[in-house]
Design a protein around this motif. Structure first.
Motif, PDB file in Angstrom:
ATOM      1  N   THR A 130       0.746  -1.183   0.161  1.00  0.00           N
ATOM      2  CA  THR A 130      -0.034  -0.069   0.031  1.00  0.00           C
ATOM      3  C   THR A 130       0.924   1.131   0.115  1.00  0.00           C
ATOM      4  N   TYR A 131       1.954   1.292   0.971  1.00  0.00           N
ATOM      5  CA  TYR A 131       2.787   2.475   0.865  1.00  0.00           C
ATOM      6  C   TYR A 131       4.287   2.105   0.880  1.00  0.00           C
ATOM      7  N   GLY A 132       4.668   1.157   1.428  1.00  0.00           N
ATOM      8  CA  GLY A 132       5.886   0.683   2.067  1.00  0.00           C
ATOM      9  C   GLY A 132       6.830   0.823   0.388  1.00  0.00           C
ATOM     10  N   ILE A 133       8.054   0.855   0.584  1.00  0.00           N
ATOM     11  CA  ILE A 133       9.003   0.494  -0.641  1.00  0.00           C
ATOM     12  C   ILE A 133       9.744  -0.406  -0.386  1.00  0.00           C
ATOM     13  N   MET A 134       9.662  -1.186   0.599  1.00  0.00           N
ATOM     14  CA  MET A 134      10.006  -2.679   0.770  1.00  0.00           C
ATOM     15  C   MET A 134       9.170  -3.410   1.573  1.00  0.00           C
ATOM     16  N   ILE A 135       9.311  -4.706   1.753  1.00  0.00           N
ATOM     17  CA  ILE A 135       8.856  -5.554   2.437  1.00  0.00           C
ATOM     18  C   ILE A 135       9.560  -6.657   2.812  1.00  0.00           C
ATOM     19  N   ASN A 136       9.954  -6.880   4.277  1.00  0.00           N
ATOM     20  CA  ASN A 136      10.654  -7.686   4.894  1.00  0.00           C
ATOM     21  C   ASN A 136      12.264  -7.545   4.399  1.00  0.00           C
ATOM     22  N   GLY A 137      12.693  -6.249   3.972  1.00  0.00           N
ATOM     23  CA  GLY A 137      13.954  -6.266   3.492  1.00  0.00           C
ATOM     24  C   GLY A 137      14.102  -6.424   1.968  1.00  0.00           C
ATOM     25  N   SER A 138      12.991  -6.775   1.373  1.00  0.00           N
ATOM     26  CA  SER A 138      13.038  -6.935  -0.209  1.00  0.00           C
ATOM     27  C   SER A 138      12.401  -5.739  -0.830  1.00  0.00           C
ATOM     28  N   PRO A 139      13.068  -4.921  -1.704  1.00  0.00           N
ATOM     29  CA  PRO A 139      12.718  -3.911  -2.544  1.00  0.00           C
ATOM     30  C   PRO A 139      11.595  -4.053  -3.295  1.00  0.00           C
ATOM     31  N   LEU A 140      10.475  -3.236  -3.184  1.00  0.00           N
ATOM     32  CA  LEU A 140       9.258  -3.378  -4.078  1.00  0.00           C
ATOM     33  C   LEU A 140       9.915  -2.389  -5.508  1.00  0.00           C
ATOM     34  N   ASN A 141       9.929  -3.132  -6.417  1.00  0.00           N
ATOM     35  CA  ASN A 141      10.289  -2.289  -7.692  1.00  0.00           C
ATOM     36  C   ASN A 141       9.047  -2.314  -8.703  1.00  0.00           C
ATOM     37  N   PRO A 142       9.111  -1.189  -9.644  1.00  0.00           N
ATOM     38  CA  PRO A 142       9.994  -0.232  -9.918  1.00  0.00           C
ATOM     39  C   PRO A 142      10.375   0.982  -8.803  1.00  0.00           C
ATOM     40  N   SER A 143       9.384   1.033  -7.873  1.00  0.00           N
ATOM     41  CA  SER A 143       9.362   1.993  -6.832  1.00  0.00           C
ATOM     42  C   SER A 143      10.868   2.314  -6.141  1.00  0.00           C
ATOM     43  N   TYR A 144      11.098   1.249  -5.637  1.00  0.00           N
ATOM     44  CA  TYR A 144      12.498   1.321  -4.962  1.00  0.00           C
ATOM     45  C   TYR A 144      13.720   1.890  -6.138  1.00  0.00           C
ATOM     46  N   SER A 145      13.696   1.276  -7.183  1.00  0.00           N
ATOM     47  CA  SER A 145      14.667   1.638  -8.080  1.00  0.00           C
ATOM     48  C   SER A 145      14.617   3.113  -8.479  1.00  0.00           C
ATOM     49  N   ALA A 146      13.444   3.472  -8.680  1.00  0.00           N
ATOM     50  CA  ALA A 146      13.235   4.951  -8.986  1.00  0.00           C
ATOM     51  C   ALA A 146      13.793   5.876  -7.987  1.00  0.00           C
ATOM     52  N   PHE A 147      13.379   5.323  -6.712  1.00  0.00           N
ATOM     53  CA  PHE A 147      14.086   6.479  -5.612  1.00  0.00           C
ATOM     54  C   PHE A 147      15.320   6.500  -5.540  1.00  0.00           C
ATOM     55  N   GLN A 148      16.111   5.196  -5.518  1.00  0.00           N
ATOM     56  CA  GLN A 148      17.620   4.836  -5.611  1.00  0.00           C
ATOM     57  C   GLN A 148      18.103   5.564  -6.741  1.00  0.00           C
ATOM     58  N   SER A 149      17.795   5.574  -7.816  1.00  0.00           N
ATOM     59  CA  SER A 149      18.182   5.963  -9.178  1.00  0.00           C
ATOM     60  C   SER A 149      18.268   7.618  -8.870  1.00  0.00           C
ATOM     61  N   PHE A 150      17.011   8.225  -8.506  1.00  0.00           N
ATOM     62  CA  PHE A 150      17.034   9.688  -8.320  1.00  0.00           C
ATOM     63  C   PHE A 150      18.008  10.230  -7.448  1.00  0.00           C
ATOM     64  N   THR A 151      18.025   9.860  -6.159  1.00  0.00           N
ATOM     65  CA  THR A 151      19.296  10.272  -5.100  1.00  0.00           C
ATOM     66  C   THR A 151      20.516  10.050  -5.773  1.00  0.00           C
ATOM     67  N   ALA A 152      20.861   8.888  -6.379  1.00  0.00           N
ATOM     68  CA  ALA A 152      22.285   8.831  -6.966  1.00  0.00           C
ATOM     69  C   ALA A 152      22.583   9.947  -8.030  1.00  0.00           C
ATOM     70  N   ALA A 153      21.418  10.418  -8.920  1.00  0.00           N
ATOM     71  CA  ALA A 153      21.883  11.355  -9.837  1.00  0.00           C
ATOM     72  C   ALA A 153      21.542  12.733  -9.286  1.00  0.00           C
ATOM     73  N   HIS A 154      21.258  13.109  -8.142  1.00  0.00           N
ATOM     74  CA  HIS A 154      20.814  14.271  -7.720  1.00  0.00           C
ATOM     75  C   HIS A 154      21.515  14.483  -6.509  1.00  0.00           C
ATOM     76  N   PRO A 155      22.497  14.981  -6.237  1.00  0.00           N
ATOM     77  CA  PRO A 155      23.331  14.865  -4.871  1.00  0.00           C
ATOM     78  C   PRO A 155      22.646  16.237  -4.112  1.00  0.00           C
ATOM     79  N   ASP A 156      22.660  15.907  -2.532  1.00  0.00           N
ATOM     80  CA  ASP A 156      22.010  16.812  -1.699  1.00  0.00           C
ATOM     81  C   ASP A 156      23.204  17.724  -1.287  1.00  0.00           C
ATOM     82  N   ASN A 157      23.460  18.649  -1.980  1.00  0.00           N
ATOM     83  CA  ASN A 157      24.355  19.760  -1.816  1.00  0.00           C
ATOM     84  C   ASN A 157      23.962  20.930  -2.025  1.00  0.00           C
TER      85      ASN A 157
END
Length: 535
Positions: free
Chosen positions: A508-535
């Motif tokens: 419903t809301y989580g981005i993973m279940i019991n440590g396993s990523p829910l894709n493609p949501s998880y990958s979308a989040f991870q890809s964005f943070t990797a490409a857009h640094p927090d600086n």
């Protein structure tokens, strides 16, 4: 603490519609039984069939007409795109020789942009709909003014509702009528979907309603960048089966540097919070702790007045701050969706833009518990930052708390002053940067408003789409919203945006279940943070 939040079944996340539900990062239920508010819209123009107008001499002169437009006079007739012939005789408008509605004292008939308009002697314009006339602006003035348009540099401003703002001899007019009590105004500004003005002394004010209320603020155009290092955040719960070290590792893998978790001062919850705080301190990451005290006692009864609420909030917050101070926690959110309980909001379908949307009798209890939590934290950590949480479009509540007002309009009450404005922004509430008001009227830029009004950093402590969305939809939503938040972070003083939630136990809301990523949501989040640094 709830493991997940659910929107009411069958509701669609429509733009400018609101599901006023609890979507908290944990804690006291908001008792949300709201429905989606109908997106009725508002044209800002009153229907009319007569030709007489109400505009005053402050109405601006129209721009040069479109070269393709035709007007009577000087023309003796106009043929529209459907071949209908329009004439003007004795101050009345005729279509193919028959009276077009009930018109009188008409001074001008205009064919502009494929539409027939007429103007009465008072200056009011009307548009032909095919069966009658509706009031409107002179179409030659143009539509909504560009963001940043100001008076007196421009002759007028047109807001999203079609209202025309002018400035004459230091006094502000809206559609020819004064707007509140203004004088010596040196600047009127259209910015972020709101009208602002500045007096000769340099103080800015923002207009909050059509009644002419102005609230003091800062210049909304000032870009403010919060400290870097905690922009990408995540929500979680104190009773996860993940160890604190596992949570830190998971968050690092996603590019997150901050984490929000709620709790009270009971021993089991405090122990969980301390364990997380120790792990985050060692990892050099930010832990935001939601102090999960509401307006009800342990039996579900409303706390007995402002003083009792203050004492309860103070004791719980002091206990939490005492336990966490040694482990580097410096940001506390004081309450979760307290404006959205059965005791505090009158109608869950109200957007919250008016103080009168809230329960006047129970308001002091909410105010008391908020004040108590802030003071309880500060009694232990004077340098800690305390946030107060709002959701949907609760600026009516935020302004009243900040200024010491009651929902009935009375003033002089204790103020609630927070160090961080925190907000929940689920998709059904609308775009945070163009969030609508009651009746789905034109939206405005909420973080800009908060930046100018309260002068403190802004954190989106919960955001997500609805629980019924597919992972493909959620993935696209994550990328889109992160892009919007990221683009505005350094101008709108947005310190962090915290996704809800790490693990909801299902999809419903989580981005993973019991440590396993829910894709493609998880990958979308991870890809964005990797490409857009927090600086």
């Amino acid at each position: 603490m709830l493991k997940r939040r659910q929107f009411l079944g069958g509701l669609t996340a429509l733009s400018a519609s609101y599901l006023l539900a609890a979507c908290g990062g944990g804690g006291e239920s908001s008792n949300a039984s709201g429905k989606a508010a109908a997106a009725t819209g508002a044209s800002g123009a009153a229907a009319a069939s007569g030709a007489s107008g109400t505009s005053s001499n402050t109405t601006p002169t129209a721009k040069t007409s479109d070269p393709n437009s035709i007007s009577m006079p000087p023309a003796t007739s106009i043929t529209d795109n459907s071949g209908n012939v329009w004439t003007l005789s004795g101050g009345s408008v005729y279509r193919n020789g028959s009276a077009a509605g009930n018109t009188f004292n008409v001074s001008l008939v205009l064919f502009y942009g494929g539409v027939i308009y007429h103007e009465g002697t008072g200056g009011q314009f009307y548009e032909w709909t095919g069966s009658g006339w509706v009031g409107c602006n002179d179409p030659r003035l143009g539509g909504t003014s560009a963001d940043g348009t100001s008076l007196p540099a421009s002759p007028y401003i047109i807001d999203k509702s079609g209202a025309i703002w002018t400035l004459t001899n230091g006094v502000i007019y809206r559609n020819g009528a004064t707007v509140g009590d203004t004088y010596n105004v040196s600047l009127v500004l259209w910015y972020g979907g709101k009208i602002w003005h500045c007096g000769t002394g340099g103080q800015f004010y923002v207009n909050t309603d059509t009644a002419g209320h102005w609230l003091n603020c800062n210049d909304p155009r000032t870009a403010i960048a919060p400290p870097a290092g905690m922009f990408y955040g995540m929500n979680g719960h104190f009773d996860y089966t993940y160890t604190p070290q596992q949570i830190v590792s998971i968050l690092k893998g996603m590019g997150c540097t901050s984490y929000r978790v709620g709790g009270t001062n009971t021993s089991n919850e405090l122990n969980a919070l301390v364990g997380l705080a120790q792990a985050f301190q060692s990892a050099g990451m930010t832990l935001i702790v939601l102090i999960n005290q509401g307006v009800y006692d342990s039996n579900g009864n409303l706390l007995a007045g402002e003083n009792a609420a203050y004492s309860q909030g103070y004791a719980v917050a002091q206990g939490i701050a005492n336990a966490l101070k040694p482990y580097g926690v410096t940001i506390y959110e004081c309450g979760n969706e307290l404006t959205r309980t059965n005791a505090t909001v009158l109608d869950f379908t109200a957007a919250g833009t008016r103080a009168s949307d809230f329960n006047n009798a129970n308001w002091p209890v909410m105010r008391g518990v908020m004040r108590g939590m802030i003071d309880g934290v500060k009694s232990v950590q004077s340098n800690a930052k305390c946030g107060i949480n709002f959701c949907v479009n609760d600026v009516g509540a935020a302004d009243a708390l900040w200024d010491g007002m009651q929902p009935d309009g009375s003033g002089g009450h204790p103020t609630v002053r927070w160090d961080i404005t925190t907000w929940h922004n689920y998709e059904v509430y609308g775009d945070l940067f163009d969030v609508g008001t009651d009746g789905a009227q034109p939206g405005f830029d909420l973080p800009t408003y908060c930046k100018a009004r309260y002068g403190v950093p802004f954190i989106v402590t919960e955001w997500n789409t609805g629980p019924d969305r597919t992972q493909a939809y959620r993935s696209n939503y994550i990328s889109t919203k992160l892009g919007e938040y990221y683009q505005n972070r350094k101008t709108h003083n947005i310190q962090s945006v915290m996704y809800y939630v790490l693990d909801s136990g299902d999809q419903t809301y989580g981005i993973m279940i019991n440590g396993s990523p829910l894709n493609p949501s998880y990958s979308a989040f991870q890809s964005f943070t990797a490409a857009h640094p927090d600086n």
